[in-house]
Design a protein around this motif. Structure first.
Motif, PDB file in Angstrom:
ATOM      1  N   PRO A 242       0.810  -1.226   0.000  1.00  0.00           N
ATOM      2  CA  PRO A 242       0.000   0.000   0.000  1.00  0.00           C
ATOM      3  C   PRO A 242       0.839   1.272   0.000  1.00  0.00           C
ATOM      4  N   VAL A 243       1.960   1.287   0.717  1.00  0.00           N
ATOM      5  CA  VAL A 243       2.764   2.505   0.795  1.00  0.00           C
ATOM      6  C   VAL A 243       3.393   2.819  -0.553  1.00  0.00           C
ATOM      7  N   GLY A 244       4.029   1.829  -1.176  1.00  0.00           N
ATOM      8  CA  GLY A 244       4.647   2.056  -2.480  1.00  0.00           C
ATOM      9  C   GLY A 244       3.644   2.422  -3.543  1.00  0.00           C
ATOM     10  N   LEU A 245       2.476   1.781  -3.534  1.00  0.00           N
ATOM     11  CA  LEU A 245       1.451   2.063  -4.539  1.00  0.00           C
ATOM     12  C   LEU A 245       0.843   3.444  -4.346  1.00  0.00           C
ATOM     13  N   PHE A 246       0.600   3.822  -3.088  1.00  0.00           N
ATOM     14  CA  PHE A 246       0.039   5.153  -2.847  1.00  0.00           C
ATOM     15  C   PHE A 246       1.044   6.234  -3.231  1.00  0.00           C
ATOM     16  N   LEU A 247       2.321   5.996  -2.923  1.00  0.00           N
ATOM     17  CA  LEU A 247       3.353   6.954  -3.324  1.00  0.00           C
ATOM     18  C   LEU A 247       3.420   7.071  -4.845  1.00  0.00           C
ATOM     19  N   ALA A 248       3.288   5.955  -5.548  1.00  0.00           N
ATOM     20  CA  ALA A 248       3.288   6.003  -7.010  1.00  0.00           C
ATOM     21  C   ALA A 248       2.148   6.871  -7.522  1.00  0.00           C
ATOM     22  N   CYS A 249       0.962   6.741  -6.913  1.00  0.00           N
ATOM     23  CA  CYS A 249      -0.170   7.589  -7.305  1.00  0.00           C
ATOM     24  C   CYS A 249       0.143   9.061  -7.067  1.00  0.00           C
TER      25      CYS A 249
END
Length: 519
Positions: free
Chosen positions: A18-25
């Motif tokens: 979740p952290v990496g994906l949210f940062l990507a967004c």
């Protein structure tokens, strides 16, 4: 939005949790090229679903999702999961006459004891104070959004080594090398990026091994449902066979050898002081209360976020919220730095703001461990805490901490709102502030008639949206400036001087009209 550069990415993210994906967004909001590398080929896992994959989202996390237009999607996805019948397992407190609001080391507090009038700067918002969601549901929504926004996600590519220079970082993963101007390690508590970057990692060693298991047993009535403290540790039981237990063995069994039915049965017998017989081990995982934190969250062009930057026990469920807070705080600052319009040392404020938050959560976790030790002194102390948490002030204090309502960055402003998450002001036309932050820009609100700062604010129009409107509840304010993450950078109840607001705008958004380049 442009797609990634074929030779070098603006940002490489290690870890598609979740952290990496949210940062990507967040980074794609600013049209940066983003590559996410993930070791696991399959994003699905039983540990991401009930009974072990349920996570509580706190107020700052819900506000972050709301401000980026993700909250409705997460809520809908979780409802769809619930309707599909996947969530048949209930927690041990279901059916209580009062609505639980959270717990501290298993000591519950309740909604009807919490005095929300203590929080005068919170306004009604679609983002509530807490929400339960399956980890798999949240990851699915974030991965779908990141891909739709143009982030590239490569699964089966576990980042394992880096070579950094003054201009870029080369990341080795899956037998290939990827180049990025910046690297963010979001690859969990055993972060390879943290180790490869030689980050300091300090803290306290574990006192126990925790187990989360799904079992079948010869007699479901042999254990009483609920949470129980014993002379050897603690266990919780929800029928038909969901068990979490803690044995104070100094973390001796965690990831030492495979978890067998015989071992789980032996530990459960010791901890529960029963002759329970297990017939099948369906799912099992271990965890500890090891609490460590990176001494710095940045070394050159390598940054850490989430569990890569801090680890602690899952008690209280604050780890996911802490990591998503890191991503929300870092995204716009890193993007501004890459685009070349960031003020001096903006990126340094990521460490300055988030490191103390992480340290506080680690101490909060340690305090809960202290209340779980199998000693008479601990049980006596727990009784005192229980008496306090049952008072209105006590429940309100614990709610502030558990729900994240008390979060405030030290931004040096005089108004009590500065450094806090912004109230969800509602404009006279019904528009709410949360909906005005979806583009990832700052927001300057000037309330009421006689608005006079539009010309000044327009000099930062690429980074800040200016809105002049009255609102249904001003909270005594004349104007307020929000950062892209929705935290208040400045607020005023009195007449506003152009020089004052210009100084604050420059502090967070650089020089007006600053040409965008790359760093």
């Amino acid at each position: 939005m442009r797609r990634h550069h074929p030779d070098i990415y603006d940002v490489v993210i290690a870890g598609a949790g979740p952290v990496g994906l949210f940062l990507a967004c967040e980074l794609r909001l600013f049209d940066l090229s983003v590559l996410v590398l993930e070791q696991a080929e399959d994003p699905h896992s039983p540990l991401k679903r009930l009974p072990f994959g349920m996570r509580g989202l706190s107020a700052p996390t819900l506000e972050a999702l709301y401000r980026r237009g993700l909250l409705d999607e997460v809520v809908a996805a979780q409802r769809e999961s619930d309707a599909a019948g996947k969530n048949a397992t209930t927690t041990h407190w279901t059916g209580q006459p009062r609505r639980p609001a959270g717990h501290f080391a298993g000591i519950q507090f309740y909604h009807d004891d919490v005095d929300t009038s203590k929080w005068p700067y919170r306004l009604p918002s679609p983002a509530d104070t807490s929400m339960a969601v399956e980890l798999e549901t949240l990851e699915t929504v974030l991965a779908r959004r990141a891909s739709a926004m143009g982030a590239e996600i490569r699964r089966g590519f576990g980042a394992n080594a880096i070579r950094a220079s003054d201009d870029e970082v080369n990341v080795h993963a899956g037998g290939e090398t990827f180049a990025g101007r910046w690297l963010v390690g979001c690859d969990g508590g055993r972060s390879a990026m943290r180790k490869a970057g030689a980050f300091g990692f300090v803290g306290t060693e574990p006192e126990f091994t925790g187990y989360s298991v799904e079992v079948e047993m010869a007699d479901q009535q042999a254990l009483r449902p609920g949470r129980h403290y014993t002379s050897k540790g603690m266990y919780t039981y929800a029928r038909p066979g969901t068990i979490a237990m803690v044995e104070f063995d100094g973390g001796a069994f965690h990831r030492i050898q495979p978890i067998t039915l015989e071992h789980v049965q032996a530990v459960l017998r010791r901890v529960s002081d029963t002759d329970i017989t297990l017939t099948k081990l369906q799912i099992a995982t271990t965890w500890t209360d090891r609490a460590f934190q990176a001494t710095t969250y940045r070394k050159g062009r390598v940054l850490l976020a989430g569990d890569a930057a801090h680890i602690h026990s899952p008690l209280g469920g604050q780890g996911l919220n802490l990591g998503l807070g890191d991503a929300m705080n870092l995204g716009w600052k890193l993007a501004s730095t890459i685009r070349g319009d960031a003020p001096t040392n903006l990126l340094d404020s990521y460490q300055r703001e988030r490191h103390p938050v992480g340290a506080n959560v680690l101490d909060w976790s340690r305090a809960q461990v202290a209340l779980m030790r199998p000693t008479q002194s601990t049980r006596a102390l727990a009784a005192v805490i229980r008496d306090l948490i049952e008072t209105r002030d006590g429940a309100t204090y614990f709610a502030e901490r558990v729900w994240g309502v008390s979060l405030r960055y030290d931004l040096g402003g005089g108004h009590p709102l500065v450094g806090r998450s912004a109230p969800d002001f509602e404009l006279v036309d019904g528009t709410k502030v949360g909906g005005l932050l979806r583009e990832g820009k700052g927001l300057f609100l000037e309330f009421g008639p006689g608005a006079s700062l539009q010309a000044l604010a327009s000099r930062w129009r690429e980074q800040v949206t200016y809105v002049a409107s009255d609102v249904k509840e001003r909270l005594g304010l004349r104007a307020v400036l929000l950062r892209p993450d929705g935290f208040v950078a400045w607020a005023s109840e009195a007449a506003i001087r152009d020089e004052e607001i210009a100084e604050v705008l420059a502090r967070w958004f650089g020089k007006p009209g600053n040409a965008r380049g790359s760093a």
